[in-house]
Design an enzyme around this catalytic site. Structure first.
Site, PDB file in Angstrom:
ATOM      1  N   GLU A   1       0.817  -1.216   0.000  1.00  0.00           N
ATOM      2  CA  GLU A   1       0.000   0.000   0.000  1.00  0.00           C
ATOM      3  C   GLU A   1       0.848   1.263   0.000  1.00  0.00           C
ATOM      4  O   GLU A   1       0.316   2.368   0.109  1.00  0.00           O
ATOM      5  CB  GLU A   1      -0.938   0.002   1.211  1.00  0.00           C
ATOM      6  CG  GLU A   1      -1.966  -1.105   1.198  1.00  0.00           C
ATOM      7  CD  GLU A   1      -2.868  -1.054  -0.025  1.00  0.00           C
ATOM      8  OE1 GLU A   1      -3.456   0.007  -0.278  1.00  0.00           O
ATOM      9  OE2 GLU A   1      -2.979  -2.082  -0.721  1.00  0.00           O
TER      10      GLU A   1
ATOM     11  N   ASP B   1      11.744  15.629 -30.212  1.00  0.00           N
ATOM     12  CA  ASP B   1      10.943  14.714 -29.401  1.00  0.00           C
ATOM     13  C   ASP B   1       9.523  15.216 -29.218  1.00  0.00           C
ATOM     14  O   ASP B   1       9.287  16.436 -29.161  1.00  0.00           O
ATOM     15  CB  ASP B   1      11.555  14.585 -28.003  1.00  0.00           C
ATOM     16  CG  ASP B   1      12.578  13.472 -27.916  1.00  0.00           C
ATOM     17  OD1 ASP B   1      12.618  12.633 -28.823  1.00  0.00           O
ATOM     18  OD2 ASP B   1      13.339  13.455 -26.930  1.00  0.00           O
TER      19      ASP B   1
END
Length: 216
Positions: A125, A182
Site C-alpha cells: 500500500e 521529441d
C-alpha cells in the site's frame, strides 16, 4: 573526470526489495551510458537495512484496511546511508506513487540538468508517509505518477523515469537533434507529439508511404 564545462556525472540510486527487477538498466541506452561513465547507477536492497531475522519491511496499517504498509525504519536507514555517502551533493528523492504529480517531459528535462536522483520504490500500500515528510525537510521529495493506474510497485516507474532522464543527457543519443524533435520537447514541440513515421520500402503490403515524404 569531467571538465568544468562538462555535464556532471548523473548519479542514480534505486532502493527496492526486488533489486533484480532493475536489471534492464544494464541494457540499451542506459546500459551504454553506464559503460561510458555518463551515469553512475547504484541499486540497493531495502532488506539489507532491516534489523530482524525475517528481514521485515512491512506491517499492518493504522486505521485498518486491506494490505500492508512499508515500515519507516528500514527506509530511514537506507536513505540516511545513501545521503551520507556524498554530502557534497543534494539529490532529488523520487517516490513513484499513484497519488503523485503526473510525471512529464518537463520533469525529465529538469532532472537531466541535475546530478543525483534517488528512487524509493514502494510496494504493497506504499511507504509510511512519515518517510517523505522527514526527508522532505532535508532534500526535495518528488512524488510522481506515471498515470491513472496502479502498479505492483515503484520499480517499473523508476525504470521509465530513469530512461526518460538519461536519454536527455548530452552525448547519450547518437543524434542530438533527436531530443529537439521529441514529442513534448521544450519549444515548438512542447504541447505536440510526433506524427506518423515511415521508412523503406515505399510500398509494403499494398500500403504506400505518403507522396509528400517521397517528393523531398
Amino acid at each position: 573526470m569531467p571538465t568544468s564545462n562538462a555535464h556532471p556525472q548523473l548519479r542514480i540510486d534505486i532502493v527496492s526489495i526486488f533489486p533484480d527487477y532493475l536489471a534492464p538498466l544494464e541494457l540499451s541506452l542506459v546500459g551504454k551510458a553506464r559503460e561510458a561513465g555518463q551515469i553512475d547507477v547504484r541499486i540497493h536492497d531495502l532488506r539489507d537495512c532491516t534489523q530482524d531475522r525475517h528481514r521485515t519491511v512491512d506491517d499492518t496499517p493504522y486505521g485498518g484496511g486491506p494490505g500492508m504498509v512499508m515500515l519507516p525504519e528500514p527506509w530511514g536507514d537506507a536513505l540516511d546511508s545513501i545521503l551520507g555517502s556524498d554530502p557534497s551533493r543534494t539529490p532529488v528523492l523520487v517516490v513513484p506513487t499513484p497519488s503523485g504529480e503526473r510525471f512529464t517531459q518537463g520533469h525529465a528535462a529538469k532532472w537531466a540538468l541535475g546530478d543525483w536522483l534517488i528512487f524509493a520504490c514502494g510496494r504493497y500500500e506504499g511507504i509510511d508517509s512519515r518517510v517523505m515528510e522527514h526527508f522532505g525537510e532535508r532534500i526535495h521529495v518528488a512524488e510522481v505518477s506515471l498515470g491513472d493506474y496502479v502498479l505492483a510497485g515503484g520499480e517499473v516507474a523508476a525504470l521509465a523515469v530513469t530512461e526518460a532522464v538519461v536519454r536527455l543527457l548530452p552525448g547519450v543519443l547518437g543524434n542530438s537533434e533527436s531530443v529537439v524533435d521529441d514529442s513534448f520537447a521544450p519549444g515548438r514541440m512542447a504541447h505536440l507529439v510526433e506524427g506518423p513515421v515511415y521508412t523503406k520500402p515505399p510500398l509494403w503490403r499494398g500500403l504506400e508511404v505518403p507522396e509528400v515524404l517521397l517528393s523531398g
